[in-house]
Design an enzyme around this catalytic site. Structure first.
Site, mmCIF file in Angstrom:
data_model
loop_
_atom_site.group_PDB
_atom_site.id
_atom_site.type_symbol
_atom_site.label_atom_id
_atom_site.label_comp_id
_atom_site.label_asym_id
_atom_site.label_seq_id
_atom_site.Cartn_x
_atom_site.Cartn_y
_atom_site.Cartn_z
ATOM 1 N N GLU A 16 -4.260 5.870 -9.803
ATOM 2 C CA GLU A 16 -3.379 5.505 -10.904
ATOM 3 C C GLU A 16 -3.688 4.086 -11.383
ATOM 4 O O GLU A 16 -3.921 3.180 -10.584
ATOM 5 C CB GLU A 16 -1.933 5.577 -10.415
ATOM 6 N N PHE A 17 -3.699 3.909 -12.683
ATOM 7 C CA PHE A 17 -3.822 2.575 -13.266
ATOM 8 C C PHE A 17 -2.428 2.003 -13.466
ATOM 9 O O PHE A 17 -1.551 2.645 -14.039
ATOM 10 C CB PHE A 17 -4.551 2.639 -14.607
ATOM 11 N N ILE A 18 -2.220 0.799 -12.968
ATOM 12 C CA ILE A 18 -0.935 0.114 -13.126
ATOM 13 C C ILE A 18 -1.149 -1.135 -13.971
ATOM 14 O O ILE A 18 -1.997 -1.968 -13.648
ATOM 15 C CB ILE A 18 -0.327 -0.273 -11.766
ATOM 16 N N ASP B 93 -3.323 -5.845 5.240
ATOM 17 C CA ASP B 93 -4.149 -6.934 4.706
ATOM 18 C C ASP B 93 -3.421 -7.587 3.538
ATOM 19 O O ASP B 93 -3.938 -7.677 2.423
ATOM 20 C CB ASP B 93 -5.505 -6.387 4.267
#
Length: 325
Positions: free
Chosen positions: A125-127, A229
């Site tokens: 998904e692009f956010i 991380d």
């Protein structure tokens, strides 16, 4: 702003944005689909009929990251021309595990695969990023993820993954102290010995591992899902200023281990106050804090050289004095 893939290290600068767009005759598009598994997925399972633009957003120092604009949705893609799908499979499993907690926002992974010319890719998904949001909200939602994300298998993860480019061994264990000593500190110490011939830090580190159990007295440790991380390059905020966490090195571990990269995250008082309202601080938290920093300092030593050795050795020496061994 696009979701940019980071290396998951502190000083890795992100390249400036580059843009390219294209249109192709239909026959060439069909041929390209058969050769390009990324385009094929986007134009089939991704339910797009047209890719309108491809924007390179940089990928730190390991991967190339790209934003695919389409007529149906936007996708974020990372590729690596030299590493097989295993690295991205570990990332996808981590993203999916965090996504399923429905607590803090993460990009939903869609597809991992091999590139026909070698290497691998992950589609997610692009956010769209927005302005910086509240650290208190980040702390609260991170604690909610830790509270919800539990494992009945113990400490570890479904697969081994990577921390930066270092392998991270996640074989299941029922004992946290054993897991952290062997699979985290011990593994990094062996790397330092083998890579640099550093027997001094190896021997002192092993002495710490053998004597660190007293730091966990009166502490009940339940395995919870960790990002693994969490530094500033892996934290963002969406267009609604809600926190987003990226590029995980997930495993199930002691919740306090999540703060191991705090020296590179800029967590403030509001972050910790909000976190500990959801999950109360355990007895001896301050005494264990540097123990979790040590894993990441050792990893930076192994990745980037002697500049991080003194920080790691200082922590080890401090604990040996505290424990009187």
């Amino acid at each position: 702003m696009a979701v940019a893939a980071s290396l998951s290290i502190c000083f890795c600068a992100r390249p400036s944005l580059l843009h390219c767009s294209f249109s192709r005759p239909k026959s060439l598009t069909m041929a390209a689909m058969s050769e390009d598994p990324i385009r094929k997925w986007i134009l089939t399972e991704g339910k797009a009929s047209q890719i309108t633009k491809i924007t390179s957003v940089g990928g730190g120092c390991i991967n190339l990251a790209t934003h695919y604009h389409t007529d149906s949705a936007s996708f974020f893609v990372k590729t690596n021309r030299s590493i097989g799908p295993e690295m991205f499979e570990g990332e996808a499993l981590g993203l999916e595990a965090m996504y399923e907690t429905r607590s803090i926002r993460v990009p939903k992974p869609h597809k991992v695969g091999a590139l026909p010319t070698g290497g691998s890719y992950i589609i997610m998904e692009f956010i769209e990023f927005g302005s910086r949001g509240s650290q208190a909200e980040l702390g609260r939602k991170l604690a909610e993820m830790h509270k919800v994300g539990k494992s009945s298998k113990g400490f570890g993860f479904e697969v081994d993954n990577t921390i930066g480019s270092t392998p991270q061994i996640n074989t299941w264990s029922s004992d946290w102290i054993e897991f952290y000593g062997e699979k985290r500190l011990g593994y990094q110490l062996k790397l330092a010995r083998d890579r640099y011939g550093d027997s001094a830090i190896y021997q002192k580190g092993q002495t710490l591992i053998q004597n660190m159990a007293s730091l966990f007295e009166n502490v009940v440790i339940e395995p919870c899902l960790l990002h693994g991380d969490l530094w500033s390059g892996n934290i963002a905020y969406d267009k609604n200023s809600e926190p987003v966490i990226l590029d995980p090195a997930c495993y199930y571990g002691h919740n306090e281990a999540e703060f191991g990269m705090s020296w590179c995250a800029g967590f403030g008082e509001s972050f910790y106050n909000a976190y500990f309202k959801v999950i109360p601080k355990e007895e001896g938290f301050e005494k264990r804090r540097d123990l979790y920093l040590l894993y990441h300092y050792l990893n930076h030593y192994n990745l980037f050289g002697s500049g991080y050795r003194s920080s790691a050795m200082s922590i080890i020496d401090g604990y040996l004095r505290m424990l009187k061994v």
